[in-house]
Design a protein around this motif. Structure first.
Motif, PDB file in Angstrom:
ATOM      1  N   LEU A   4      55.853 107.190 -24.910  1.00 40.10           N
ATOM      2  CA  LEU A   4      55.897 105.915 -24.204  1.00 40.10           C
ATOM      3  C   LEU A   4      57.137 105.171 -24.661  1.00 40.10           C
ATOM      4  CD1 LEU A   4      54.636 103.645 -22.442  1.00 40.10           C
ATOM      5  CD2 LEU A   4      53.396 102.907 -24.486  1.00 40.10           C
ATOM      6  N   ALA A   5      58.008 104.829 -23.720  1.00 44.00           N
ATOM      7  CA  ALA A   5      59.246 104.138 -24.071  1.00 44.00           C
ATOM      8  C   ALA A   5      59.470 102.967 -23.134  1.00 44.00           C
ATOM      9  CB  ALA A   5      60.436 105.100 -24.002  1.00 44.00           C
ATOM     10  N   ALA A   6      60.072 101.914 -23.671  1.00 42.22           N
ATOM     11  CA  ALA A   6      60.401 100.728 -22.889  1.00 42.22           C
ATOM     12  C   ALA A   6      61.671 100.119 -23.453  1.00 42.22           C
ATOM     13  CB  ALA A   6      59.256  99.713 -22.935  1.00 42.22           C
ATOM     14  N   VAL A   7      62.422  99.440 -22.586  1.00 39.61           N
ATOM     15  CA  VAL A   7      63.660  98.805 -23.018  1.00 39.61           C
ATOM     16  C   VAL A   7      63.889  97.542 -22.207  1.00 39.61           C
ATOM     17  CG1 VAL A   7      65.098 100.125 -21.416  1.00 39.61           C
ATOM     18  CG2 VAL A   7      66.119  99.195 -23.489  1.00 39.61           C
ATOM     19  N   SER A   8      64.449  96.531 -22.855  1.00 43.48           N
ATOM     20  CA  SER A   8      64.870  95.311 -22.175  1.00 43.48           C
ATOM     21  C   SER A   8      66.056  94.755 -22.942  1.00 43.48           C
ATOM     22  CB  SER A   8      63.741  94.278 -22.129  1.00 43.48           C
ATOM     23  OG  SER A   8      64.158  93.122 -21.407  1.00 43.48           O
ATOM     24  N   GLY A   9      67.230  94.815 -22.307  1.00 42.19           N
ATOM     25  CA  GLY A   9      68.435  94.399 -23.011  1.00 42.19           C
ATOM     26  C   GLY A   9      68.660  95.289 -24.222  1.00 42.19           C
ATOM     27  N   GLY A  10      68.802  94.675 -25.394  1.00 43.04           N
ATOM     28  CA  GLY A  10      69.011  95.442 -26.619  1.00 43.04           C
ATOM     29  C   GLY A  10      67.734  95.784 -27.352  1.00 43.04           C
ATOM     30  N   HIS A  11      66.586  95.413 -26.789  1.00 40.04           N
ATOM     31  CA  HIS A  11      65.291  95.698 -27.416  1.00 40.04           C
ATOM     32  C   HIS A  11      64.702  96.985 -26.847  1.00 40.04           C
ATOM     33  CE1 HIS A  11      65.209  91.647 -29.173  1.00 40.04           C
ATOM     34  NE2 HIS A  11      65.621  91.207 -27.993  1.00 40.04           N
ATOM     35  N   SER A  12      64.113  97.796 -27.709  1.00 43.21           N
ATOM     36  CA  SER A  12      63.524  99.044 -27.226  1.00 43.21           C
ATOM     37  C   SER A  12      62.256  99.382 -27.992  1.00 43.21           C
ATOM     38  CB  SER A  12      64.524 100.202 -27.344  1.00 43.21           C
ATOM     39  OG  SER A  12      64.861 100.442 -28.700  1.00 43.21           O
ATOM     40  N   LEU A  13      61.427 100.180 -27.350  1.00 45.72           N
ATOM     41  CA  LEU A  13      60.175 100.671 -27.927  1.00 45.72           C
ATOM     42  C   LEU A  13      60.099 102.154 -27.616  1.00 45.72           C
ATOM     43  CD1 LEU A  13      57.275  99.874 -29.131  1.00 45.72           C
ATOM     44  CD2 LEU A  13      56.523  99.891 -26.745  1.00 45.72           C
ATOM     45  N   ASN A  14      59.758 102.963 -28.614  1.00 42.70           N
ATOM     46  CA  ASN A  14      59.677 104.407 -28.405  1.00 42.70           C
ATOM     47  C   ASN A  14      58.568 104.970 -29.285  1.00 42.70           C
ATOM     48  OD1 ASN A  14      60.401 106.971 -27.414  1.00 42.70           O
ATOM     49  ND2 ASN A  14      61.676 107.363 -29.211  1.00 42.70           N
ATOM     50  N   LEU A  15      57.471 105.399 -28.658  1.00 40.89           N
ATOM     51  CA  LEU A  15      56.299 105.863 -29.392  1.00 40.89           C
ATOM     52  C   LEU A  15      55.879 107.247 -28.903  1.00 40.89           C
ATOM     53  CD1 LEU A  15      54.237 102.548 -29.220  1.00 40.89           C
ATOM     54  CD2 LEU A  15      55.607 103.352 -31.154  1.00 40.89           C
ATOM     55  N   TYR A  16      55.331 108.032 -29.817  1.00 47.90           N
ATOM     56  CA  TYR A  16      54.853 109.375 -29.484  1.00 47.90           C
ATOM     57  C   TYR A  16      53.344 109.454 -29.699  1.00 47.90           C
ATOM     58  CZ  TYR A  16      59.811 110.572 -29.867  1.00 47.90           C
ATOM     59  OH  TYR A  16      61.175 110.615 -29.708  1.00 47.90           O
ATOM     60  N   LEU A  17      52.691 110.243 -28.859  1.00 44.12           N
ATOM     61  CA  LEU A  17      51.249 110.431 -28.946  1.00 44.12           C
ATOM     62  C   LEU A  17      50.933 111.915 -28.829  1.00 44.12           C
ATOM     63  CD1 LEU A  17      51.951 107.916 -26.755  1.00 44.12           C
ATOM     64  CD2 LEU A  17      49.505 107.559 -27.012  1.00 44.12           C
ATOM     65  N   ILE A 200      60.171 100.937 -18.085  1.00 45.51           N
ATOM     66  CA  ILE A 200      59.220 101.784 -18.800  1.00 45.51           C
ATOM     67  C   ILE A 200      59.285 103.222 -18.318  1.00 45.51           C
ATOM     68  CG2 ILE A 200      57.629  99.872 -19.167  1.00 45.51           C
ATOM     69  CD1 ILE A 200      55.803 101.351 -17.036  1.00 45.51           C
ATOM     70  N   LYS A 201      58.818 104.103 -19.188  1.00 50.98           N
ATOM     71  CA  LYS A 201      58.666 105.511 -18.847  1.00 50.98           C
ATOM     72  C   LYS A 201      57.605 106.093 -19.757  1.00 50.98           C
ATOM     73  CE  LYS A 201      59.923 109.461 -16.875  1.00 50.98           C
ATOM     74  NZ  LYS A 201      59.848 109.687 -15.427  1.00 50.98           N
ATOM     75  N   GLY A 202      56.623 106.709 -19.154  1.00 52.48           N
ATOM     76  CA  GLY A 202      55.616 107.407 -19.933  1.00 52.48           C
ATOM     77  C   GLY A 202      55.718 108.883 -19.648  1.00 52.48           C
ATOM     78  N   SER A 203      56.096 109.680 -20.640  1.00 52.68           N
ATOM     79  CA  SER A 203      56.222 111.119 -20.439  1.00 52.68           C
ATOM     80  C   SER A 203      54.853 111.756 -20.550  1.00 52.68           C
ATOM     81  CB  SER A 203      57.162 111.730 -21.483  1.00 52.68           C
ATOM     82  OG  SER A 203      58.474 111.331 -21.252  1.00 52.68           O
ATOM     83  N   LYS A 204      54.373 112.241 -19.417  1.00 56.10           N
ATOM     84  CA  LYS A 204      53.079 112.900 -19.378  1.00 56.10           C
ATOM     85  C   LYS A 204      53.286 114.378 -19.638  1.00 56.10           C
ATOM     86  CE  LYS A 204      48.997 113.046 -16.385  1.00 56.10           C
ATOM     87  NZ  LYS A 204      48.520 112.845 -15.018  1.00 56.10           N
ATOM     88  N   GLU A 205      52.346 115.005 -20.324  1.00 56.17           N
ATOM     89  CA  GLU A 205      52.543 116.384 -20.752  1.00 56.17           C
ATOM     90  C   GLU A 205      52.741 117.367 -19.612  1.00 56.17           C
ATOM     91  OE1 GLU A 205      48.115 115.322 -21.117  1.00 56.17           O
ATOM     92  OE2 GLU A 205      50.055 114.443 -21.573  1.00 56.17           O
TER      93      GLU A 205
END
Length: 213
Positions: A4-17, A200-205
């Motif tokens: 699961l990843a998200a970005v806005s300007g210089g802020h980002s989120l990147n998580l793995y499950l 946003i982008k959610g990489s589904k398996e």
């Protein structure tokens, strides 16, 4: 969902499950993700993983950093948002999530409308980025996808009226897009939030082989 990843300007989120189901061999080959003994590996390197609840709570906290942003993604109306909605419902987080955002915009139909005169054969995000920005990027990595989408969205620069026509919610995502050019009644402040978007982008398996045509 595996990333699961998200970005806005210089802020980002990147998580793995760790995905709940078995990963398809084709998807593993394309994305580089593999699960062995309940551990997630990316290109043979172990990565830290979160539970689904941890990932969604972190995502909500990320969204709350902004003033009710729009959530933007490519082909999210058909794929990412239904998966997101089911996960939020399951963990009783939907109300909190929706209170943090103004709505959702899918850049696939948006780009089709804006670029209909260009004669493009494909509206996949990779192709749009290559055609409009002149670059290739590491597709099938959710963080790289959202960074590329942010650059693409900046080039497209859709008007407020166009955004309104493509605006939807988790409740209306299955409805046929309405041909409206005005902001929804009672949501006048949305125009101010168009400047704040979270991609946003959610990489589904099993999503690696799906086409965004």
């Amino acid at each position: 969902m595996v990333q699961l990843a998200a970005v806005s300007g210089g802020h980002s989120l990147n998580l793995y499950l760790i995905p709940r189901g078995q990963m398809q061999r084709g998807a593993s080959k394309v994305t580089g993700f593999r699960v062995r003994r309940q551990r997630l590996y990316l290109h043979r390197q172990p990565v830290f993983t979160n539970t689904l609840r941890e990932a969604l709570v972190s995502f909500i906290a990320f969204l709350q950093m902004f003033e009710h942003p729009l959530v933007v993604g490519h082909n999210i109306r058909r794929f990412d948002c239904p998966v997101l909605a089911r996960a939020l419902e399951e963990l009783d987080l939907r109300a909190e999530f929706e209170a943090a955002v103004s709505g959702y915009v899918d850049t696939l139909p948006l780009a089709r409308e804006m670029l209909k005169e260009r004669g493009l054969k494909s509206f996949r995000q990779e192709n749009l980025v290559r055609e409009l920005l002149g670059v290739n990027y590491k597709a099938h990595d959710a963080l790289e996808d959202v960074r590329a989408l942010q650059a693409l969205y900046s080039v497209l620069q859709p008007t407020s009226e166009l955004i309104c026509r493509h605006l939807f919610t988790l409740d209306t995502m299955k409805d046929k897009p309405a041909a409206q050019s005005k902001e929804p009644k009672g949501q006048r402040p949305l125009r101010e939030n168009f400047r704040q978007t979270v991609k946003i982008k959610g990489s589904k398996e099993d999503k690696a082989t799906q086409e965004n045509m």
